[in-house]
Design an enzyme around this catalytic site. Structure first.
Site, PDB file in Angstrom:
ATOM      1  N   GLY A   4     -36.947  -9.047 -15.046  1.00 57.49           N
ATOM      2  CA  GLY A   4     -36.437  -8.145 -16.073  1.00 57.49           C
ATOM      3  C   GLY A   4     -37.480  -7.227 -16.688  1.00 57.49           C
ATOM      4  O   GLY A   4     -37.353  -6.848 -17.858  1.00 57.49           O
ATOM      5  N   ASN A  30     -37.881  -4.133 -15.924  1.00 59.44           N
ATOM      6  CA  ASN A  30     -37.189  -2.860 -16.197  1.00 59.44           C
ATOM      7  C   ASN A  30     -36.325  -2.971 -17.445  1.00 59.44           C
ATOM      8  O   ASN A  30     -36.244  -2.018 -18.225  1.00 59.44           O
ATOM      9  CB  ASN A  30     -36.358  -2.431 -14.985  1.00 59.44           C
ATOM     10  CG  ASN A  30     -37.216  -1.755 -13.935  1.00 59.44           C
ATOM     11  OD1 ASN A  30     -37.670  -0.630 -14.134  1.00 59.44           O
ATOM     12  ND2 ASN A  30     -37.491  -2.462 -12.843  1.00 59.44           N
ATOM     13  N   HIS A  76     -34.260   1.880  -7.817  1.00 59.76           N
ATOM     14  CA  HIS A  76     -34.670   1.381  -6.500  1.00 59.76           C
ATOM     15  C   HIS A  76     -36.158   1.670  -6.311  1.00 59.76           C
ATOM     16  O   HIS A  76     -36.612   2.779  -6.591  1.00 59.76           O
ATOM     17  CB  HIS A  76     -33.850   2.062  -5.398  1.00 59.76           C
ATOM     18  CG  HIS A  76     -34.185   1.534  -4.043  1.00 59.76           C
ATOM     19  ND1 HIS A  76     -33.753   0.296  -3.606  1.00 59.76           N
ATOM     20  CD2 HIS A  76     -34.950   2.040  -3.047  1.00 59.76           C
ATOM     21  CE1 HIS A  76     -34.232   0.077  -2.392  1.00 59.76           C
ATOM     22  NE2 HIS A  76     -34.962   1.119  -2.029  1.00 59.76           N
TER      23      HIS A  76
HETATM   24  C1  GAR Z   1     -37.667  -3.758  -9.360  1.00 61.32           C
HETATM   25  O1  GAR Z   1     -38.771  -3.319  -8.602  1.00 61.32           O
HETATM   26  C2  GAR Z   1     -36.413  -3.029  -8.927  1.00 61.32           C
HETATM   27  O2  GAR Z   1     -36.625  -1.698  -8.604  1.00 61.32           O
HETATM   28  C3  GAR Z   1     -36.041  -3.811  -7.685  1.00 61.32           C
HETATM   29  O3  GAR Z   1     -36.293  -5.154  -8.031  1.00 61.32           O
HETATM   30  C4  GAR Z   1     -37.341  -5.215  -9.002  1.00 61.32           C
HETATM   31  C5  GAR Z   1     -36.830  -5.985 -10.206  1.00 61.32           C
HETATM   32  O4  GAR Z   1     -37.837  -6.181 -11.142  1.00 61.32           O
HETATM   33  N1  GAR Z   1     -34.677  -3.585  -7.329  1.00 61.32           N
HETATM   34  C6  GAR Z   1     -34.264  -3.528  -6.069  1.00 61.32           C
HETATM   35  O5  GAR Z   1     -34.991  -3.735  -5.112  1.00 61.32           O
HETATM   36  C7  GAR Z   1     -32.782  -3.205  -5.881  1.00 61.32           C
HETATM   37  N2  GAR Z   1     -32.544  -2.694  -4.576  1.00 61.32           N
HETATM   38  P1  GAR Z   1     -37.523  -6.518 -12.661  1.00 61.32           P
HETATM   39  O6  GAR Z   1     -36.526  -7.673 -12.677  1.00 61.32           O
HETATM   40  O7  GAR Z   1     -38.852  -6.945 -13.209  1.00 61.32           O
HETATM   41  O8  GAR Z   1     -36.983  -5.288 -13.335  1.00 61.32           O
END
Ligand code: GAR
Length: 208
Positions: A12, A14, A110
């Protein structure tokens, strides 16, 4: 004030960037009103709780059938009455039924420059490993509206990030998050909440 529901599956960061932007007053037209997690162990839930944001867990492991999980996610989203849904590290592909219900009201981040390294099977570290294996010199992140085509909806913002000799997928993931994702996701959400995004066909125009 637009109601924002954020879907998460893991760390999480983001979500953390969105909360920080909201608390700095950078998303004046919106408020995160619910966080929905596909895992009870996601650290994203702790982040939400620390900031007083209500959470729901729709545990993927509790469902034998994928359709039942999708229906439960849809119910949780509906009951949060969102104006905007953010997929912030949500690791499941949503069914057409759901993407059709919220056209141009769901945003995904993404970790690559779409149309590179995207689509089914490209998520998390796999995306960065694919970029390293290919040997590209630039990668980055994309924020886009969600359509029925995986990673194929209208692109809102993109930001490029350099690949450095000796990068591992983990190192690259961190750089892409810091230099791109955590910047363009809150910016795109702020633009949406200010009614500054106009979608025509598969293109997004940013209004002045
Ligand atoms: C992030 O890098 C996001 O862009 C990616 O997963 C990670 C989640 O991190 N999403 C994907 O690959 C979707 N296709 P987070 O939980 O720390 O935000």
């Amino acid at each position: 004030m637009k109601r924002i529901t954020v879907l998460v599956s893991g760390g999480g960061t983001n979500l953390g960037a969105l909360i920080a932007a909201q608390e700095r007053g950078e998303i004046p037209g919106g408020a995160i009103t619910r966080v929905i997690s596909s895992s009870p162990d996601a650290y994203a839930l702790t982040r939400a709780a620390e900031h007083g944001i209500p959470t729901d867990v729709v545990d993927r492991k509790a469902f034998l059938q994928r359709e039942d999980f999708s229906r439960a996610i849809l119910n949780a989203i509906d009951s949060s009455q969102p104006d905007l849904i953010i997929l912030a590290g949500f690791m499941f592909i949503l069914p057409k039924e759901l993407t059709e219900k919220y056209p141009n009201r769901m945003i995904n981040v993404h970790p690559a420059l779409i149309p590179s390294f995207c689509g089914n099977g490209f998520y998390g570290l796999r995306v960065h490993q694919a970029a390293l294996d290919y040997g590209v010199k630039l990668t980055g992140a994309t924020v886009h509206f969600v359509s029925e085509v995986t990673d194929g909806g209208p692109i809102i913002l993109q930001k490029a990030v350099e690949i450095v000799e000796g990068d591992t997928a983990e190192i690259l993931q961190k750089r892409v998050m810091e230099q791109a994702e955590w910047i363009i996701l809150p910016r795109a959400v702020a633009l949406f909440c200010a009614d500054k995004l106009e979608v025509r066909g598969n293109k997004v125009y940013i209004k002045e």
